[in-house]
Enzyme design. Sequence first.
Site, PDB file in Angstrom:
ATOM      1  CB  ILE A  16      -1.000  -0.008   1.183  1.00 24.66           C
ATOM      2  CG1 ILE A  16      -2.106   1.019   0.978  1.00 24.66           C
ATOM      3  CG2 ILE A  16      -0.304   0.231   2.526  1.00 24.66           C
ATOM      4  CD1 ILE A  16      -3.046   0.694  -0.147  1.00 24.66           C
ATOM      5  CB  SER A  38      10.654  -0.331   5.528  1.00 21.78           C
ATOM      6  OG  SER A  38      10.507  -1.643   5.022  1.00 21.78           O
ATOM      7  NE  ARG A  39      10.392  -6.028  10.247  1.00 20.64           N
ATOM      8  CZ  ARG A  39       9.524  -6.944  10.666  1.00 20.64           C
ATOM      9  NH1 ARG A  39       9.912  -7.888  11.483  1.00 20.64           N
ATOM     10  NH2 ARG A  39       8.270  -6.926  10.263  1.00 20.64           N
ATOM     11  CE  LYS A  92      -8.750  -0.721   5.190  1.00 22.06           C
ATOM     12  NZ  LYS A  92      -8.420  -1.851   4.246  1.00 22.06           N
ATOM     13  CG  ASP A 170      -7.383  -5.282   5.064  1.00 26.41           C
ATOM     14  OD1 ASP A 170      -6.900  -4.607   5.999  1.00 26.41           O
ATOM     15  OD2 ASP A 170      -7.088  -5.085   3.875  1.00 26.41           O
TER      16      ASP A 170
END
Lengths: 310, 310
Positions: A16, A38-39, A92, A170
């Site tokens: 996303i 971010s990993r 969301k 979701d």
Amino acid sequence: MSVTELRIAIVGFGKIARDQHVGAIAATPGARLAAVASRNASLPDLPHFATIEDLLEKGPPIDAVSLCTPPQVRRAQAAAALAAGKHVMLEKPPGTGVAELDPLIAMAAEAKHTLFATWHSRCAPAVEPAREWLATRRIKSVHINWKEDVRVWHPGQAWIWEPGGLGVFDPGINALSILTRILPRPVFVTAAELAFPANCQAPIAANLTLTDIGGLPVSAEFDFRQTGPQSWDIVAETDQGQMTLSGGGRRMAVDGKAIAEAPDQEYRELYARFVKLAASGESDVDLAPLRLVADAFLLGKRTIVEPFVD
Amino acid sequence: MSVTELRIAIVGFGKIARDQHVGAIAATPGARLAAVASRNASLPDLPHFATIEDLLEKGPPIDAVSLCTPPQVRRAQAAAALAAGKHVMLEKPPGTGVAELDPLIAMAAEAKHTLFATWHSRCAPAVEPAREWLATRRIKSVHINWKEDVRVWHPGQAWIWEPGGLGVFDPGINALSILTRILPRPVFVTAAELAFPANCQAPIAANLTLTDIGGLPVSAEFDFRQTGPQSWDIVAETDQGQMTLSGGGRRMAVDGKAIAEAPDQEYRELYARFVKLAASGESDVDLAPLRLVADAFLLGKRTIVEPFVD
């Protein structure tokens, strides 16, 4: 407060973030992508950090974070960002539970920082026209048909099947975010059927029955197993015809005649609103869609269906 | 408003109505039991009706209803009573979902009638002493141990196993109603394990992990399969000793030394408060305990355990 660019760090750089957030920030006046945490992923020419803690401690000056991580880790990240004086935008669903938002709302209010719980589908172009059209009609019934192929839209997203991942809710919560925006009165769930794959902790399909204080019949069918044509439709029968909101809120028609249709600019609208909210430190947290999902889990009838293998 | 007796009708005449409500109303100055609505049961010398609709249409003048029916039917009954101009007292849990309360709260506010969502365990005699004691201590951790034999306390109550019946959260929500009263800051659920009997739609046991914005560790064990000694205990470790609230809130001790203990007058306190609220038309609806249960269902991990046969 002087007018300056809102320097935003994206936290969580999955599908996303790449598909929507990066482009929307680039297209939003007054917003600038300043870092990524971010990993696994990074962007060329942008400061990158493995964790939000590293970002907040060692990163460049930022004003805000946009949390694109799975919902299971987002609350702690939001608390850390608010404690560090940042504005926070939440993808969301805003959390894995409803009550976890309360302390965040209180923190944001106390610090006069923005907490923005986004519902991108509410920014779909035909949602406001639908709301305005329904406001002057007598609504007889509403049906939601929200069916998509999880393998196409959520490839490899194991978190969606874990506790707190919501499963078919979701996408379903997008429909509920539109429903709670376009109807004139609050709705609540009166019955639900939830189909859990035998190997999953979240439902792959759900049927909901809802109503409002006037007894309006509202039904919703959510299914993650849809192959072929995909459905993101809300149909309202009224005293002045049948209104159809389709394409996830992109098109509105009455008795088959197109009334509104426009290309998707949902995330651009979200970031335009975030810039505006952050300028005054106001928050925008509407938990109505998540409350409906929590109620569906609370009062739903569970069935076990065949295991899901991605 | 002139001072007159509050004429109350009990709706739903099962175990809790007989065990608690009738006696408490009789003992409450300013309250009088005026009628009963129940499909199966009645009281000598009292007007009796099969349904709340019959009661409201054909019954004697009443000012209020006390809803002792299972939660699955209570919302519609509350709406009917409020629409008929009555004050409404709700047994716990106040509903089968959180959102269904919103329209009732709005109706009550508009009509200036009382909607009172009761949490009887909060009226247990040692709850306020515990709250006051904890308010000046640094709390390190809290553990809830709430285990009872469902066959003893809920014989034949099939509704408890149906969707919306809450299962072990029917007693567990009493613990959560105390917890949310005695702690200085709001808590939220971060993890849950729910054990569903293979033949039931509600859990027979549950483990919850909760916390607050400061990271306080809170755990709860709920079990409906407890034989032998029963447990309704909350233990808080603090910088000034271990506080134990036991007997469902009836006894409080610090490091084993009794601080407060008194006989149960929970329902008398509820009716005294109802009379007071109704005099001014104020409402009292705290949904925090039900929200925690909804969140536990939403983010909980489900396991299937052996079937339950009453």
